[in-house]
Design an enzyme around this catalytic site. Structure first.
Site, PDB file in Angstrom:
ATOM      1  N   HIS A  99       0.954  -1.373   0.081  1.00  0.00           N
ATOM      2  CA  HIS A  99       0.208  -0.246  -0.599  1.00  0.00           C
ATOM      3  C   HIS A  99       0.965   1.037  -0.113  1.00  0.00           C
ATOM      4  O   HIS A  99       0.141   2.058  -0.217  1.00  0.00           O
ATOM      5  CB  HIS A  99      -1.159  -0.418   1.753  1.00  0.00           C
ATOM      6  CG  HIS A  99      -0.325  -0.407   2.437  1.00  0.00           C
ATOM      7  ND1 HIS A  99      -0.942   0.195   3.915  1.00  0.00           N
ATOM      8  CD2 HIS A  99       1.096  -0.424   2.919  1.00  0.00           C
ATOM      9  CE1 HIS A  99       0.174   0.054   4.754  1.00  0.00           C
ATOM     10  NE2 HIS A  99       1.028  -0.150   4.077  1.00  0.00           N
ATOM     11  N   HIS A 100       2.043   1.118  -0.022  1.00  0.00           N
ATOM     12  CA  HIS A 100       2.835   2.147   0.388  1.00  0.00           C
ATOM     13  C   HIS A 100       3.339   2.895  -1.625  1.00  0.00           C
ATOM     14  O   HIS A 100       4.037   3.550  -1.794  1.00  0.00           O
ATOM     15  CB  HIS A 100       4.117   2.383   0.493  1.00  0.00           C
ATOM     16  CG  HIS A 100       3.903   1.955   2.304  1.00  0.00           C
ATOM     17  ND1 HIS A 100       3.658   2.831   2.654  1.00  0.00           N
ATOM     18  CD2 HIS A 100       4.274   1.303   3.334  1.00  0.00           C
ATOM     19  CE1 HIS A 100       3.324   2.267   4.432  1.00  0.00           C
ATOM     20  NE2 HIS A 100       3.730   1.522   4.542  1.00  0.00           N
ATOM     21  N   ALA A 101       2.827   1.722  -2.300  1.00  0.00           N
ATOM     22  CA  ALA A 101       3.033   2.174  -4.170  1.00  0.00           C
ATOM     23  C   ALA A 101       2.397   3.308  -4.192  1.00  0.00           C
ATOM     24  O   ALA A 101       0.270   3.626  -3.839  1.00  0.00           O
ATOM     25  CB  ALA A 101       3.271   1.000  -4.218  1.00  0.00           C
TER      26      ALA A 101
END
Length: 312
Positions: free
Chosen positions: A124-126
């Protein structure tokens, strides 16, 4: 050999060559032997299938095409590697494709069966055009966009219960009125410059079971109820446990189990298809992480299969 008397299954990228042939990119990751133990135990509860590769065309629906081209070719700068958290290799790309492919396969399972499971995922950090925090493909956003594009869902809820805010997901879905991102995370955890989710619940260091579950009941349930989703992605982060190397919260295994049961029982009773991805977990006691992962799996099967049984 176990005979499973229910239709659900799980997907995993962890048996791919990229995991077997290369060491973990960071010391905080689960040791290989512990991962093999986890997969063996999980496979006793439901079929555990190897992840397919995500088609690059699906990634291109949400990620910048030039960004993806550079990652495929290895044209990544040192600054980008530092933001990602480890160096670029062919194995890193294969892991990303497998992890996102598993989430996409689980999404198709959820449409057909009501429940889909990726024994991994949650990157979810992309962002659309850059990588951060062990993430270069945003698996949930990719699958969510496919659902919306193909008309399989009208209102998608992302319940992100990883200890770190899903900054990439929040950014990528910020302009999408058909999606609601809900993030429950440590206020003092990475990322330190946070994005704005549909709902952010920032918990203080040391928040325990009672504080966490109270936030779910008092802050999140009313917002989710008002949104009325017809599809859910659930990031069941185990890095909320006390003793996590990259987390600052203090939940117990029992608290994580109660969290998971709240989510799965709500979705099952409302008949909302749900995809569960396991997201982060870097505990100093790897066996505690194994117990948490298996507990999440058991909570999902228990909620969606009230008469769950296996025979041998």
């Amino acid at each position: 050999m176990a005979e499973f008397l229910y239709p659900y299954r799980a997907w995993t990228a962890y048996r791919r060559a990229a995991y077997a042939s290369a060491p973990a990119p960071r010391r905080q990751f689960m040791p290989r032997a512990v991962m093999e133990d986890l997969l063996t135990q999980a496979a006793r509860k439901l079929p555990l299938l190897d992840a397919p590769d995500l088609p690059w065309a699906l990634a291109e629906r949400v990620h910048d095409a030039q960004y993806l081209r550079r990652w495929r070719a290895g044209e990544v700068t040192r600054a980008e590697e530092r933001a990602m958290g480890f160096a670029w290799t062919d194995s890193v790309v294969e892991r990303g494709l497998g992890s996102s492919g598993a989430t996409f396969a689980a999404t198709q399972d959820a449409l057909r069966l009501g429940l889909g499971i990726n024994f991994g995922g949650g990157t979810h950090h992309a962002y659309r055009d850059h990588a951060e925090g062990f993430s270069f493909l945003n698996d949930v956003v990719i699958s969510a966009q496919w659902l919306l594009d193909e008309g399989h869902a009208r209102r998608i809820l992302v319940l992100d219960f990883d200890v770190h805010q899903g900054n990439g997901t929040a950014s990528m879905l910020a302009g999408e009125p058909r999606a609601l991102t809900v993030s429950v995370h440590g206020a003092n955890n990475y990322p330190f410059d946070k994005e704005v989710s549909g709902l952010d619940v920032n918990l203080p260091d040391g928040a325990d079971d009672a504080a966490y579950l109270a936030a779910l009941d008092r802050q999140i349930a009313p917002v989710v109820g008002a949104f009325t989703p017809d599809f859910v992605f659930y990031l069941a982060g185990a890095d909320v446990l006390a003793g996590d190397q990259l987390g600052r919260l203090a939940l117990t295994l029992a608290g994580v189990r109660r969290r998971d049961e709240r989510v799965f029982r709500w979705a099952a009773r409302a008949r909302i298809p749900l995809v569960c991805v396991m997201a982060g977990g870097y505990n100093r006691e790897p066996q505690k992480l194994v117990q948490a992962r298996l507990g999440t799996l058991e909570a999902a099967l228990g909620a969606f299969s009230p008469k769950l049984r296996t025979s041998t």
